[in-house]
Scaffold this active site. Structure first.
Site, mmCIF file in Angstrom:
data_model
loop_
_atom_site.group_PDB
_atom_site.id
_atom_site.type_symbol
_atom_site.label_atom_id
_atom_site.label_comp_id
_atom_site.label_asym_id
_atom_site.label_seq_id
_atom_site.Cartn_x
_atom_site.Cartn_y
_atom_site.Cartn_z
ATOM 1 N N GLY A 1 3.852 2.800 13.999
ATOM 2 C CA GLY A 1 4.673 1.604 14.221
ATOM 3 C C GLY A 1 4.300 0.904 15.518
ATOM 4 O O GLY A 1 4.204 -0.334 15.565
ATOM 5 N N GLU B 1 10.389 0.563 10.206
ATOM 6 C CA GLU B 1 11.385 1.614 9.997
ATOM 7 C C GLU B 1 10.671 2.915 10.294
ATOM 8 O O GLU B 1 9.839 3.347 9.519
ATOM 9 C CB GLU B 1 11.914 1.523 8.560
ATOM 10 C CG GLU B 1 13.285 2.118 8.386
ATOM 11 C CD GLU B 1 13.209 3.600 8.188
ATOM 12 O OE1 GLU B 1 13.227 4.320 9.213
ATOM 13 O OE2 GLU B 1 13.114 4.037 7.046
ATOM 14 N N CYS C 1 13.317 10.400 7.513
ATOM 15 C CA CYS C 1 13.299 9.853 8.868
ATOM 16 C C CYS C 1 14.688 9.909 9.499
ATOM 17 O O CYS C 1 14.821 10.010 10.711
ATOM 18 C CB CYS C 1 12.778 8.435 8.843
ATOM 19 S SG CYS C 1 13.513 7.427 7.564
ATOM 20 N N LYS D 1 0.844 -1.198 0.000
ATOM 21 C CA LYS D 1 0.000 0.000 0.000
ATOM 22 C C LYS D 1 0.878 1.248 0.000
ATOM 23 O O LYS D 1 1.595 1.501 0.966
ATOM 24 C CB LYS D 1 -0.912 0.054 1.215
ATOM 25 C CG LYS D 1 -1.942 1.191 1.080
ATOM 26 C CD LYS D 1 -2.654 1.511 2.371
ATOM 27 C CE LYS D 1 -1.909 2.528 3.208
ATOM 28 N NZ LYS D 1 -1.836 3.886 2.619
ATOM 29 N N GLU E 1 10.173 14.572 16.412
ATOM 30 C CA GLU E 1 10.469 14.583 14.981
ATOM 31 C C GLU E 1 9.536 15.581 14.299
ATOM 32 O O GLU E 1 8.314 15.482 14.395
ATOM 33 C CB GLU E 1 10.249 13.186 14.399
ATOM 34 C CG GLU E 1 10.599 13.112 12.929
ATOM 35 C CD GLU E 1 10.477 11.710 12.366
ATOM 36 O OE1 GLU E 1 9.496 11.022 12.691
ATOM 37 O OE2 GLU E 1 11.379 11.295 11.605
ATOM 38 N N SER F 1 5.613 6.601 10.691
ATOM 39 C CA SER F 1 5.797 7.261 11.990
ATOM 40 C C SER F 1 5.919 6.242 13.118
ATOM 41 O O SER F 1 5.427 5.115 13.024
ATOM 42 C CB SER F 1 4.621 8.183 12.272
ATOM 43 O OG SER F 1 3.470 7.412 12.567
#
Lengths: 514, 303
Positions: free
Chosen positions: A277, A294, A328, A220, A425, A273
């Site tokens: 996750g 990741e 990231c 996706k 972040e 994100s």
């Protein structure tokens, strides 16, 4: 942009720190077009859009065929001008059932019976077709994502092709991939959910190792950047890939959640994100699904006093402003040794004043559009927090286009480790600057984060680079460079930056059983 | 010329079919430094098919040709080893693409050279092409499989990485002039070495057909140099040559011991021949590692 007031107009034939102004240089500058403030103005150099032919609407790619778009669709827009690019289907749970079933049939019926070297040859074909259609993919990626064409052209697309080429070579060498595992086996059907920051490249990171190892996939793409994945579906057809080996389902977060939770998948691979996750880790708890994640990062870029400062400044800029900071592993925290902090900041601001923000399709553009209004709002929110918490904000004088989603490159000074913008972040072109006195302090500050994805070290002293690298709790460490990627190099993080590695020999582990 | 074109034919054509167009035959030459020279010696050897029919004359390389080939291989070594492993892989894959486009030609050469059926020749050619693809995939994985990070006791980073040994002289298998040839050349250059290849003495023509594919496949000149002629004449020069780093004895036959002994003078690495190699089997790293050096780097760690 780059029309920051200056005492003397100067030419800037190439980006870089100022050289001393000379009469000759001033004369040259006046002979060229210049903005009101005297900075050099480049003529537009737009890449042609003609190489891209978009369909008005796209269906899902299931079992080797595109479905009709259906009634539930979403619109993908060009973030640089908010123009609608295409309608894209939103996959329902029934669609996901069909996609997973197609992947299962292809795994049992075809792909697991295809010889490893023939599997590899399909991947070589895909790599070659990506190379053949490179410019089309680069333009399309810039349109859908907002990132500068020079990045899609020179980074995203060549790396995607290289990734398929690299893993193609592993397909018939799997007995060499895992020490002590002479005959590794594929897992089955992999559910893969990827982010919007490097759409085709993240697809390559996911699909290439999965297929090389003998798995089939349902992937996706991100809600806001589905288009290159759909062209990739065409590429699978052109390559003659057996139906069902690759299935592409578009949709938003709900589609991703349903795919991850689908009982028919053996493996979940997610890039995105840390929040999502965590949710995925909970979803798969107690199942037999293998998972790689990741996730986010808050990378430290450590500049020692003995660093080559001009190179370090280039590295700082690359670290945080590459891809508008939508990375990231961005070097979003600059840790600069106190004795050179003033000098580094001075040179950094000079350099930032020469960054060119604007049309992503212009070949001279350094900073393109923020990918979505939602992401822009998040960046603006965190920048506001930075100001409210007492940070000192600086941006070069910079005219933002009136349409689209834009954020000027920004530096915050006067930041401590307690500030939110030094901890969270931002995923945007915002750099937080902190200082340190000793290497020990640099390491402690760098590791003072729940993340652990990347870090940078700038020093001309090799032993110090290695000493620092040994102590950093991060999965990828760049020394005297930043944001370098290669299919042969494993990538992934410690702690809340996720688990598992993508790339290199290590990237196969996530798709093989011992 | 205009006169003859308009003049009536003095001798009316006799009834019957038009004479067939006369084929243009190919001259089979050496492949050295990216060029196709004849032997400096001016000599050639007649080449017959497996059934004994005359096929062509192949150049008979001299010892001087062999030394020239070493010079070409040495000159090509630095740049070839310095190319990224990924790019070497791309170039090896390109060789496979070029061979695929000449598939029918290679099948004919194989039928002529080996006296096999066309179906068998198809299999041989396909396997030879896939062998290039196989080694294209190895170029950027050799170091990942063979390299190590060594946990030495002390404040040091210590890592070992494979490096190409240099110029490799390859005596190609005598009885497998295409698949055997590709199977011994591809691993040598995949790792970043350059090669001087002595083709199968009895069936050298597939090697020259391969050279024609190499010459059109982005492979820099001098990375592979192919000599045809008498193995017993050329091989001793290569084995004893001080600028040859390694020697593959696959096609050495009875000369193997003598050549290994000659190689000892400059401690040239030697890969001995296998008794009865199966060229169709996937070779793994077996033909790569003999042509590698291991380089270990110690780096001090400290503030």
């Amino acid at each position: 942009m780059s029309d920051r007031p200056r005492p003397t107009p100067r030419p800037a034939p190439h980006p870089g720190p100022d050289s001393p102004s000379t009469p000759a240089a001033t004369a040259t500058a006046t002979a060229r077009p210049a903005s009101a403030s005297g900075a050099l103005v480049y003529a537009p150099a737009p890449e042609s859009r003609a190489v891209v032919s978009l369909r008005p609407a796209y269906g899902l790619f299931i079992d080797g065929e595109f479905t009709e778009p259906g009634e539930q669709t979403m619109t993908t827009v060009n973030p640089a001008d908010e123009e609608a690019l295409a309608e894209v289907a939103t996959a329902t749970e029934a669609d996901l059932d069909r996609a997973v079933a197609a992947a299962r049939r292809a795994f049992d019926g075809v792909w697991s019976r295809t010889s490893p070297s023939e599997r590899g040859k399909y991947l070589y074909r895909i790599s070659r077709i990506i190379q053949d259609r490179a410019r089309e993919l680069a333009v399309l990626e810039s349109l859908d994502n907002g990132k500068p064409i020079k990045e899609t052209r020179d980074v995203d697309i060549p790396l995607a092709a290289a990734h398929f080429f690299y893993y193609a070579g592993w397909a018939d060498k799997l007995p060499f991939a895992l020490p002590g595992v002479p005959a590794p086996r594929p897992l089955g059907v992999a559910a893969q959910v990827i982010p919007w920051n490097f759409p085709l490249l993240m697809l390559a990171w996911k699909i290439a190792p999965a297929l090389a190892a003998g798995n089939t996939v349902v992937l996706k793409p991100a809600e806001t950047t589905p288009l290159t994945a759909l062209v990739f579906a065409e590429i699978c057809q052109e390559a003659g890939l057996p139906p069902g080996v690759v299935n592409i389902v578009t949709g938003a977060g709900a589609t991703g959640r349903a795919l991850v939770a689908h009982p028919g998948v053996d493996k979940v691979a997610f890039t995105g994100s840390t929040g999502v996750g965590r949710e995925i880790a909970r979803t798969v708890a107690g199942t037999r699904k293998r998972v790689t994640l990741e996730l986010g990062g808050k990378g430290a870029n450590i500049v020692y006093a003995d660093a080559a400062l001009d190179q370090a400044v280039e590295g700082i800029v690359t670290g945080i402003f590459f891809n508008q900071g939508h990375v990231c592993c961005a070097g979003s925290r600059l840790l600069v040794q106190e004795s050179v902090a003033e000098e580094v900041l001075h040179r950094l601001k000079e350099r930032m004043a020469r960054l060119r923000l604007g049309d992503p399709l212009d070949k001279n553009t350094d900073i393109g559009a923020v990918n979505s209004s939602a992401q822009l709002a998040r960046i603006q929110d965190l920048a506001r927090t930075g100001r409210e918490e007492g940070g000192e904000e600086w941006s070069p004088s910079c005219e933002l286009p009136s349409r689209g989603y834009w954020f000027a490159p920004t530096v915050f000074t006067g930041i401590t480790q307690a500030h939110r913008i030094a901890r969270e972040e931002i995923f945007g072109p915002v750099l937080s600057v902190l200082t340190f006195r000793t290497p020990q302090e640099a390491v402690e500050k760098a590791n003072n984060t729940p993340y652990g994805l990347s870090a940078g070290i700038w020093s001309e002293k090799g032993s110090r680079v290695l000493w620092t690298a040994d102590r950093l709790r991060a999965g990828v460490i760049w020394a005297n460079t930043f944001n370098k990627f290669d299919p042969a190099s494993p990538f992934g993080g410690y702690r809340e930056s996720g688990y598992g590695r993508e790339g290199g020999r290590h990237g196969l582990e996530a798709y093989l059983n011992g | 010329m205009a006169d003859t074109a308009t003049a009536p034919d003095p001798a009316p054509a006799s009834p019957g079919p038009e004479p067939r167009r006369l084929a243009v035959r190919k001259t089979y030459k050496l492949y050295v430094g990216g060029a196709f020279p004849r032997s400096e010696s001016g000599r050639s050897i007649p080449v017959n098919s497996a059934e004994g029919a005359h096929l062509a004359h192949a150049a008979r390389a001299s010892r001087k040709d062999a030394r020239d080939a070493v010079v070409a291989a040495r000159a090509a070594f630095g740049p070839w080893a310095a190319r990224t492993a990924q790019l070497r892989g791309q170039i090896l894959y390109r060789i496979a693409e070029m061979m695929e486009g000449r598939h029918a030609h290679f099948v004919q050469e194989t039928v002529d050279a080996q006296g096999v059926s066309e179906a068998t020749a198809q299999d041989i050619v396909s396997a030879a092409i896939d062998r290039w693809v196989y080694y294209a995939g190895w170029t950027d994985k050799i170091a990942q499989v063979l390299g190590t990070s060594n946990p030495v006791s002390g404040p040091f980073e210590n890592s070992s990485a494979p490096q190409p040994t240099g110029v490799v002289a390859v005596l190609a298998p005598q009885d497998s002039p295409l698949l055997g040839l590709v199977s011994v050349v591809a691993p040598v250059i995949a790792a970043g070495n350059t090669a001087i290849v002595v083709a199968s003495e009895r069936a050298p023509l597939p090697a020259i057909a391969l050279a024609e594919a190499l010459a059109t496949s982005d492979l820099p000149g001098g990375v592979v140099n192919i000599l045809t002629g008498r193995t017993a004449e050329i091989a001793p020069t290569l084995a004893a040559h001080a600028d040859v780093n390694a020697l593959d004895l696959s096609g050495a036959g009875d000369l193997a011991t003598e050549l290994e002994s000659a190689a000892a003078a400059t401690l040239t690495r030697v890969l001995r021949r296998e008794p009865s190699p199966d060229w169709h089997a996937l070779p793994g790293l077996a033909r790569i590692t003999p042509f590698l050096e291991t380089k270990t780097v110690w780096q001090a760690v400290g503030r």
